[in-house]
Motif scaffolding. Structure first.
Motif, PDB file in Angstrom:
ATOM      1  N   TRP A   9       0.918  -1.259  -0.056  1.00 13.98           N
ATOM      2  CA  TRP A   9      -0.113  -0.080   0.105  1.00 13.98           C
ATOM      3  C   TRP A   9       0.716   1.183  -0.021  1.00 13.98           C
ATOM      4  N   MET A  10       1.922   1.244   0.758  1.00 16.39           N
ATOM      5  CA  MET A  10       2.777   2.328   0.765  1.00 16.39           C
ATOM      6  C   MET A  10       3.479   2.583  -0.476  1.00 16.39           C
ATOM      7  N   SER A  11       3.856   1.577  -1.131  1.00 16.05           N
ATOM      8  CA  SER A  11       4.433   1.628  -2.582  1.00 16.05           C
ATOM      9  C   SER A  11       3.587   2.263  -3.362  1.00 16.05           C
ATOM     10  N   ARG A  12       2.261   1.936  -3.520  1.00 17.55           N
ATOM     11  CA  ARG A  12       1.336   2.439  -4.351  1.00 17.55           C
ATOM     12  C   ARG A  12       1.097   3.887  -4.226  1.00 17.55           C
ATOM     13  N   GLN A  13       1.112   4.429  -2.946  1.00 16.29           N
ATOM     14  CA  GLN A  13       0.677   5.677  -2.692  1.00 16.29           C
ATOM     15  C   GLN A  13       2.109   6.610  -3.304  1.00 16.29           C
ATOM     16  N   PHE A  14       2.991   6.104  -3.309  1.00 16.20           N
ATOM     17  CA  PHE A  14       4.253   7.128  -3.817  1.00 16.20           C
ATOM     18  C   PHE A  14       4.247   7.053  -5.377  1.00 16.20           C
ATOM     19  N   LEU A  15       3.849   5.621  -5.984  1.00 14.16           N
ATOM     20  CA  LEU A  15       3.686   5.353  -7.304  1.00 14.16           C
ATOM     21  C   LEU A  15       2.603   6.650  -7.985  1.00 14.16           C
ATOM     22  N   VAL A  16       1.323   6.471  -7.121  1.00 11.42           N
ATOM     23  CA  VAL A  16       0.272   7.120  -7.703  1.00 11.42           C
ATOM     24  C   VAL A  16       0.748   8.672  -7.552  1.00 11.42           C
ATOM     25  N   PHE A  17       1.241   9.151  -6.651  1.00  6.30           N
ATOM     26  CA  PHE A  17       1.473  10.853  -6.570  1.00  6.30           C
ATOM     27  C   PHE A  17       2.726  10.838  -7.387  1.00  6.30           C
ATOM     28  N   ALA A  18       3.701  10.085  -7.718  1.00  6.71           N
ATOM     29  CA  ALA A  18       4.649  10.263  -8.761  1.00  6.71           C
ATOM     30  C   ALA A  18       3.950  10.630 -10.123  1.00  6.71           C
ATOM     31  N   GLU A  19       3.056   9.779 -10.449  1.00  5.89           N
ATOM     32  CA  GLU A  19       2.545   9.754 -11.786  1.00  5.89           C
ATOM     33  C   GLU A  19       1.584  10.899 -11.989  1.00  5.89           C
ATOM     34  N   LEU A  20       0.870  11.313 -10.890  1.00  6.00           N
ATOM     35  CA  LEU A  20       0.042  12.603 -10.899  1.00  6.00           C
ATOM     36  C   LEU A  20       1.042  13.930 -11.125  1.00  6.00           C
ATOM     37  N   LEU A  21       2.117  13.879 -10.221  1.00  2.00           N
ATOM     38  CA  LEU A  21       3.097  15.141 -10.347  1.00  2.00           C
ATOM     39  C   LEU A  21       3.796  15.006 -11.672  1.00  2.00           C
ATOM     40  N   GLU A  22       3.985  13.951 -12.342  1.00  8.66           N
ATOM     41  CA  GLU A  22       4.873  14.001 -13.758  1.00  8.66           C
ATOM     42  C   GLU A  22       3.755  14.364 -14.738  1.00  8.66           C
ATOM     43  N   THR A  23       2.532  14.316 -14.590  1.00 10.67           N
ATOM     44  CA  THR A  23       1.578  14.420 -15.561  1.00 10.67           C
ATOM     45  C   THR A  23       0.911  15.778 -15.461  1.00 10.67           C
ATOM     46  N   SER A  24       1.174  16.655 -14.338  1.00  7.39           N
ATOM     47  CA  SER A  24       0.751  17.987 -14.060  1.00  7.39           C
ATOM     48  C   SER A  24       1.146  18.711 -15.111  1.00  7.39           C
ATOM     49  N   SER A  25       0.287  19.684 -15.718  1.00  9.89           N
ATOM     50  CA  SER A  25       0.687  20.357 -16.661  1.00  9.89           C
ATOM     51  C   SER A  25       1.294  21.841 -16.097  1.00  9.89           C
ATOM     52  N   ILE A  26       1.324  22.000 -14.899  1.00  7.78           N
ATOM     53  CA  ILE A  26       1.985  23.099 -14.184  1.00  7.78           C
ATOM     54  C   ILE A  26       3.442  22.898 -14.019  1.00  7.78           C
ATOM     55  N   ALA A  27       4.314  23.737 -14.441  1.00  4.51           N
ATOM     56  CA  ALA A  27       5.798  23.913 -14.047  1.00  4.51           C
ATOM     57  C   ALA A  27       6.054  23.739 -12.669  1.00  4.51           C
ATOM     58  N   ILE A  28       6.989  22.861 -12.217  1.00  5.17           N
ATOM     59  CA  ILE A  28       7.227  22.705 -11.036  1.00  5.17           C
ATOM     60  C   ILE A  28       8.112  24.131 -10.444  1.00  5.17           C
ATOM     61  N   PRO A  29       7.756  24.491  -9.606  1.00  6.57           N
ATOM     62  CA  PRO A  29       8.324  25.686  -8.908  1.00  6.57           C
ATOM     63  C   PRO A  29       9.838  25.470  -8.309  1.00  6.57           C
ATOM     64  N   THR A  30      10.441  26.469  -8.253  1.00  2.38           N
ATOM     65  CA  THR A  30      11.961  26.389  -7.498  1.00  2.38           C
ATOM     66  C   THR A  30      11.482  26.400  -5.871  1.00  2.38           C
ATOM     67  N   ILE A  31      12.275  25.950  -5.204  1.00  2.00           N
ATOM     68  CA  ILE A  31      12.007  25.690  -3.679  1.00  2.00           C
ATOM     69  C   ILE A  31      12.066  27.130  -3.234  1.00  2.00           C
ATOM     70  N   SER A  32      12.935  28.157  -3.835  1.00  2.00           N
ATOM     71  CA  SER A  32      13.143  29.172  -3.181  1.00  2.00           C
ATOM     72  C   SER A  32      12.056  30.582  -3.410  1.00  2.00           C
ATOM     73  N   SER A  33      10.970  29.870  -4.470  1.00  5.02           N
ATOM     74  CA  SER A  33      10.000  30.913  -4.803  1.00  5.02           C
ATOM     75  C   SER A  33       8.458  30.383  -4.186  1.00  5.02           C
ATOM     76  N   VAL A  34       8.660  29.646  -3.431  1.00 10.12           N
ATOM     77  CA  VAL A  34       7.281  29.486  -2.437  1.00 10.12           C
ATOM     78  C   VAL A  34       7.647  29.093  -1.260  1.00 10.12           C
ATOM     79  N   ILE A  35       6.562  29.496  -0.191  1.00  9.05           N
ATOM     80  CA  ILE A  35       6.930  29.107   1.186  1.00  9.05           C
ATOM     81  C   ILE A  35       6.059  28.057   1.533  1.00  9.05           C
ATOM     82  N   VAL A  36       6.675  26.861   1.883  1.00  2.00           N
ATOM     83  CA  VAL A  36       6.034  25.396   2.078  1.00  2.00           C
ATOM     84  C   VAL A  36       6.583  25.002   3.262  1.00  2.00           C
TER      85      VAL A  36
END
Length: 461
Positions: A69-96
């Motif tokens: 189950w843990m493996s599947r959580q990381f796999l699904v989120f990786a695929e969602l993040l990979e297919t996201s049309s929004i450009a990944i921001p730099t770490i310094s450009s956001v407060i997270v």
């Protein structure tokens, strides 16, 4: 969805149901956040989701379900993040993140999640192997696993039983469900899924020019190929990783990779490669305490722990093989590897060869300028980092003009046949051609120059 007041000892089926519902809710929330361009919020949500459930392991006999189950959580989120049309921001450009645990840059890249998905799937495989061995030792065989089907409710399973003209759903006990899950797990080979996940992570890190993390994933992938006996795919990966480790000077990591390369070559019947990797391992600059310090609590690979003692063992083995005293069995048991007159061995050591640790040759002319036809002296220096003394039979020094060539023979091992075999070439003798560890052997001789000089050195050990 957070579990409040839920024990880690919740019944197996109840925990499966809870996690299945949580997984679906997490998927919907993550999808909405990513499609809305809120990548930092999605990453923060995933971290919280992971924190809530990673310790809810459940019963020991079904712990493999948790890691799957843990493996599947990381796999699904990786695929969602990979297919996201929004450009990944730099770490310094956001407060997270939070003040205690700010988000790292890696948490914004799919490679990180693919890598951890593979990690947890390996945990699942180990736990499943233990569960299978326990069920087999107890003689537990679930002959009715095929009748188990998903129930009407999400995350629940039941046995489909025929009663007259109708089919009825019967609930399963935890023991029955565990036997069903073990039987299902045996149907799949996790190694190929692990390889696929690591390959995605490896390619993603490579695209980001993060070569060290890419090599780490490549190494894990190569070990999976090695584990399933696919040496033709494992060896190129190991070779690429070894090249990086040589550049970085990571001796202990290089030792482990070379150990795998050595075994891949042996199993594939590659005599020259086997000898080259063996010689390089024997010459690696490691101390007698390195193995105890670094490999006391981890796997060492097929070559064993890195140590001076292991270097000596490999040295003895490879020279016994070169001298024809030993044979090595390849994957084809009918075809043993052996160096013979019909199957000679030629190793070339140039300025970029990894084997320069094994034998380093240096030539110095005593005069900077020599007139054509005049005589001068040269000093040939040889250095070896092999753990045992190496006795050389003969050295052949070649120039671009064959008239200048000459041979140096070991007077202790010299025979008349050797001189006769090189008629037309000048033969010199040396009282000793023994190379001790990290001690230079220097030989000085006169040569007569021609129009120009290019020199090469060949040895027979």
């Amino acid at each position: 969805m957070q579990m409040i007041g839920t024990s880690t000892r919740t019944t197996i089926q109840r925990l499966v149901e809870i996690k299945t519902v949580a997984e679906q809710l997490h998927f919907k929330i993550s999808t909405l956040l990513l499609h809305g361009g809120k990548i930092p919020d999605a990453v923060t949500w995933f971290r919280q989701h992971n924190t809530w459930y990673k310790r809810i392991i459940g019963s020991p006999e079904a712990v493999f379900l948790h890691w799957e189950w843990m493996s599947r959580q990381f796999l699904v989120f990786a695929e969602l993040l990979e297919t996201s049309s929004i450009a990944i921001p730099t770490i310094s450009s956001v407060i997270v993140g939070t003040a205690e645990r700010p988000l790292t840059e890696w948490e914004f890249h799919p490679a990180h999640y693919y890598q951890l998905a593979a990690h947890y799937l390996k945990e699942k495989r180990s736990s499943l192997e233990f569960a299978v061995s326990m069920s087999e030792s107890l003689g537990e065989v679930d002959s009715s696993a095929e009748s188990v089907v998903p129930s009407t409710y999400v995350g629940q399973f039941a046995r489909l039983v025929e009663q007259g003209n109708a089919h009825v759903m019967q609930p399963l006990t935890d023991d029955e469900y565990t036997r069903y899950a073990v039987a299902e797990g045996k149907r799949f080979q996790d190694s190929f899924e692990i390889i696929a996940l690591l390959k995605k992570s490896y390619e993603s890190y490579s695209n980001l020019k993060v070569h060290r993390m890419g090599s780490f994933c490549g190494f894990q992938m190569a070990k999976e190929y090695y584990g399933v006996g696919d040496f033709s795919n494992a060896k190129p990966l190991f070779d690429g990783i070894a090249s990086l480790y040589r550049q970085e000077g990571w001796v202990t990591l290089l030792w482990e990779v070379l150990g795998y390369l050595r075994e891949c070559s042996r199993k594939q019947g590659m005599v020259k490669d086997f000898i080259e990797y063996s010689l390089e391992m024997a010459a690696l600059p490691v101390s007698s305490k390195t193995g105890d310090q670094l490999f006391g609590f981890k796997e060492c690979g097929p070559a064993g722990p890195v140590s001076l003692q292991q270097r000596k063992l490999i040295h003895n083995e490879v020279f016994g093989f070169i001298c024809g005293e030993l044979e090595l069995a390849s994957s084809d048991e009918s075809a043993n590897l052996k160096v013979t007159v019909d199957n000679p061995l030629h190793l070339e050591i140039d300025v970029v060869s990894p084997l320069r640790l094994v034998l380093l040759a240096s030539v110095a002319f005593h005069e900077h300028i020599v007139k054509p036809g005049s005589s001068t002296s040269i000093t040939l220096s040889l250095l070896s980092q092999l753990p045992h003394t190496v006795e050389i039979d003969q050295l052949e020094v070649q120039f671009n003009q064959s008239d200048c060539n000459f041979i140096i023979v070991n007077s202790h091992r010299h025979s008349g046949a050797l001189v006769d075999g090189h008629q037309g070439h000048r033969v010199e003798t040396a009282s000793s051609l023994s190379l001790s560890t990290n001690r230079w052997l220097r030989l000085t001789y006169d040569v007569k120059s021609g129009k120009s000089v290019v020199i090469s050195v060949f040895t027979n050990v």
